[in-house]
Design an enzyme around this catalytic site. Structure first.
Site, PDB file in Angstrom:
ATOM      1  N   HIS A  59       0.803  -1.224   0.000  1.00 16.16           N
ATOM      2  CA  HIS A  59       0.000   0.000   0.000  1.00 16.16           C
ATOM      3  C   HIS A  59       0.837   1.276   0.000  1.00 16.16           C
ATOM      4  O   HIS A  59       2.024   1.253   0.273  1.00 16.16           O
ATOM      5  CB  HIS A  59      -0.955   0.023   1.206  1.00 16.16           C
ATOM      6  CG  HIS A  59      -0.271  -0.225   2.520  1.00 16.16           C
ATOM      7  ND1 HIS A  59      -0.225  -1.475   3.105  1.00 16.16           N
ATOM      8  CD2 HIS A  59       0.381   0.600   3.375  1.00 16.16           C
ATOM      9  CE1 HIS A  59       0.427  -1.401   4.249  1.00 16.16           C
ATOM     10  NE2 HIS A  59       0.817  -0.152   4.425  1.00 16.16           N
TER      11      HIS A  59
ATOM     12  N   ASP B 157       7.586  -5.106   4.008  1.00 19.54           N
ATOM     13  CA  ASP B 157       6.484  -5.032   4.960  1.00 19.54           C
ATOM     14  C   ASP B 157       5.162  -5.287   4.244  1.00 19.54           C
ATOM     15  O   ASP B 157       4.922  -4.759   3.160  1.00 19.54           O
ATOM     16  CB  ASP B 157       6.457  -3.651   5.611  1.00 19.54           C
ATOM     17  CG  ASP B 157       5.329  -3.504   6.607  1.00 19.54           C
ATOM     18  OD1 ASP B 157       5.451  -4.060   7.709  1.00 19.54           O
ATOM     19  OD2 ASP B 157       4.329  -2.839   6.271  1.00 19.54           O
TER      20      ASP B 157
ATOM     21  N   GLU C  75       8.716 -10.033   5.565  1.00 21.02           N
ATOM     22  CA  GLU C  75       8.158  -9.990   6.927  1.00 21.02           C
ATOM     23  C   GLU C  75       6.802 -10.680   6.934  1.00 21.02           C
ATOM     24  O   GLU C  75       5.855 -10.212   6.305  1.00 21.02           O
ATOM     25  CB  GLU C  75       8.019  -8.536   7.387  1.00 21.02           C
ATOM     26  CG  GLU C  75       7.629  -8.388   8.842  1.00 21.02           C
ATOM     27  CD  GLU C  75       6.170  -8.033   9.041  1.00 21.02           C
ATOM     28  OE1 GLU C  75       5.747  -7.934  10.210  1.00 21.02           O
ATOM     29  OE2 GLU C  75       5.453  -7.847   8.050  1.00 21.02           O
TER      30      GLU C  75
END
Length: 549
Positions: A87, A268, A309
């Site tokens: 995002h 992430d 992650e």
């Protein structure tokens, strides 16, 4: 790649700017202590979630300067930086272009148009978005109640639903009296009264469709249109990985991070990015692994090592899958296992986990504390559920906060606390835990607040309000406080351990580890090219000895 210790901090964690942390790292006490520095993403332009809602990947000059990164490199310290694949912030240039240009924006498909994604896979609701068929959505994991949608208003007044996995907020401006007069022809006093009525309700959190106008009900439609046309957003919007423009964004971002000096890039939320109707929207296969390979091809062009992650239970064996595909992974098991072993005065679980990591040649970045909480879901399958619940009880009794989703602990949970407070603010336990960490397989990552034996910050949680539980472990300290802490025994001894770990030649991903465990006694011996390092740990007394040759 080196497996030396890695500092972990926000750019403003010590002193207020990255340059202040650089000044601390230049002190003689830190010489040869850290091989790497993981700087969290408030280094970039961002607006929410302490950096994880990225606007763009340019340096945030309120936090850091490019010369700070150069100084870190001169100290012989490499960089680890974040890249959020799933995002971007609503304040990104791409999303702002959509709000300005609507269907004419070149970025209209840069984010995921919910209705295009689910076309032919459900029924259109009266609110303008498709409700997917249950059989196509049953395996999807949503991080908040309801469908993950943000209705985005285009300039022509149409409402378009976009996929929004994480945070969202719609904000409405106060009614401007002059604008209201221009649109309605009202007298000034009447316009003031309407503005006062409406603005008070907006401040109280009411939405345009639920406003009460009293005697001015006839102006409801005009005022609601004024509010809706002037609304703004906060949040992060999911990227459409099928868009060539998204891949151009990925390519340019990795190039930029390499230019900053990044040797490791943490991915992430990457496992949320691949989505297909009827498949999981988190860690789906093969989409997740295909995405990872495509990103790796881009990263390889800049000699960047990727660190995906993922939080998943031990029983799912995702850490093995990553290792089999040639990636490093986070050791999210170690934080809880160390506390478990210390509280049970028995090192067998650590010996078992260390043996698995070495026998399967799994390369990890390990840690005690970090910017998030102490993960516990990850231990499911390694420890019995009752033992995990026992750990939760211990940590919450010591002031930690339980993190869960939708109120369901069995879905996802962690405890938010400083590691020092999680150990009962016992300095000997903290040093014991650090010694165990640096002898466990993996590259040791060190949260700055743990290094300075930081305690739970309840005031920060209170000031942060709803959802601010993570602030318990993110206290910024001044340079003066850091300098004073360097005189404390617990800080000195941690630095000594980390200096040993960084300079001893016995460690490495290619080194040999011999483990001897006998209840409350645990011995690790690392050896490489004739060098040896030995830890003898006594879980009854929390005493340890480190020797080398």
């Amino acid at each position: 790649m080196s497996d030396g210790p890695m500092l972990n901090a926000y750019p403003d964690s010590i002193g207020g700017k990255l340059g202040d942390i650089v000044a601390v790292l230049k002190k003689p006490e830190f010489k040869d202590v850290f091989e790497s520095f993981y700087i969290l993403p408030s280094l970039y332009h961002s607006d929410l979630d302490r950096g994880f809602s990225v606007i763009d990947y340019d340096i945030n000059e309120e936090m850091a300067e490019r010369t700070d990164l150069e100084e870190i490199k001169k100290l012989g310290i490499s960089l680890k930086l974040d890249f959020i694949l799933n995002h971007l912030s609503v304040l990104s240039a791409q999303f702002q272009d959509i709000t300005r240009n609507g269907g004419n924006s070149q970025y209209k498909d840069f984010f995921i148009n919910w209705n295009k994604f689910w076309e032919g896979c459900g029924e259109m609701s009266d609110k303008g978005y498709i409700i997917p068929r249950e059989d196509l959505i049953k395996d999807m994991f949503f991080r908040k109640p309801g469908l993950p949608i943000l209705m985005v208003r285009f300039p022509d007044g149409t409402e378009v639903p976009y996929w929004n996995t994480f945070y969202q907020e719609i904000q409405y401006k106060h009614i401007d009296i002059q604008e209201l007069i221009q649109k309605t022809g009202l007298e000034t006093e009447q316009a003031k009264q309407i503005a006062s009525i409406v603005n008070k309700q907006i401040e109280a959190g009411e939405k345009p469709g639920s406003l009460s106008f009293g005697e001015y009900e006839g102006y409801k439609e005009i005022v609601e249109e004024m509010l809706e046309s002037g609304r703004s957003y906060l949040g992060q919007m999911d990227l459409n990985i099928k868009s060539p423009l998204v891949w151009e964004h990925y390519k340019e971002t990795l190039k930029k991070l390499a230019g900053y000096g990044a040797k490791i890039v943490r991915l992430d939320a990457f496992a949320y990015a691949p989505k297909e109707p009827g498949s999981k929207n988190f860690l789906n296969a093969p989409g997740t692994w295909e995405l990872l390979e495509q990103v790796k091809e881009l990263a390889d062009q800049h000699n960047i090592m990727l660190l995906p992650e993922i939080h998943a239970s031990y029983g799912e064996k995702i850490y093995e899958t990553l290792a089999d595909k040639g990636y490093m992974s986070y050791d999210f098991f170690l934080p809880g296992l160390v506390i478990y072993a210390i509280e049970h005065k028995n090192g067998d679980v650590l010996a078992r986990w260390a043996a698995e990591l070495t026998s399967k040649k799994i390369r990890t970045v390990n840690m005690l504390g970090c910017h998030d909480g102490i993960p516990l879901l990850d231990l499911k399958g390694f420890l019995p559920d009752a033992d995990i619940e026992g750990l939760i009880n211990i940590l919450t009794e010591r002031g930690g906060y339980v993190k869960n989703l939708h109120g369901q602990k069995n879905m996802y949970y962690q405890v938010n606390a400083t590691y020092y407070s999680a150990l009962g603010e016992d300095s000997q336990k903290m040093l014991f835990a650090r010694a165990l960490q640096i002898f466990m397989p993996g590259k040791p990552q060190v949260w700055y607040l743990d290094l300075f034996a930081g305690k739970n910050d309840y005031k920060a949680v209170e000031m942060a309000g709803s959802g601010g539980h993570k602030e318990i472990n993110r206290t910024n300290i001044t340079k003066e406080q850091a300098e004073e802490a360097l005189e404390r025994d617990i800080v000195k001894k941690q630095l000594e351990l980390l200096h040993f770990r960084n300079t001893c030649q016995a460690f490495g991903f290619d080194a040999e580890l011999e483990i001897n465990a006998n209840g409350s006694c645990l011995e690790f011996k690392w050896s490489k090219n004739g060098a040896e390092a030995v830890l003898k740990a006594d879980f009854e007394t929390y005493q340890y000895g480190v020797t080398s040759r």
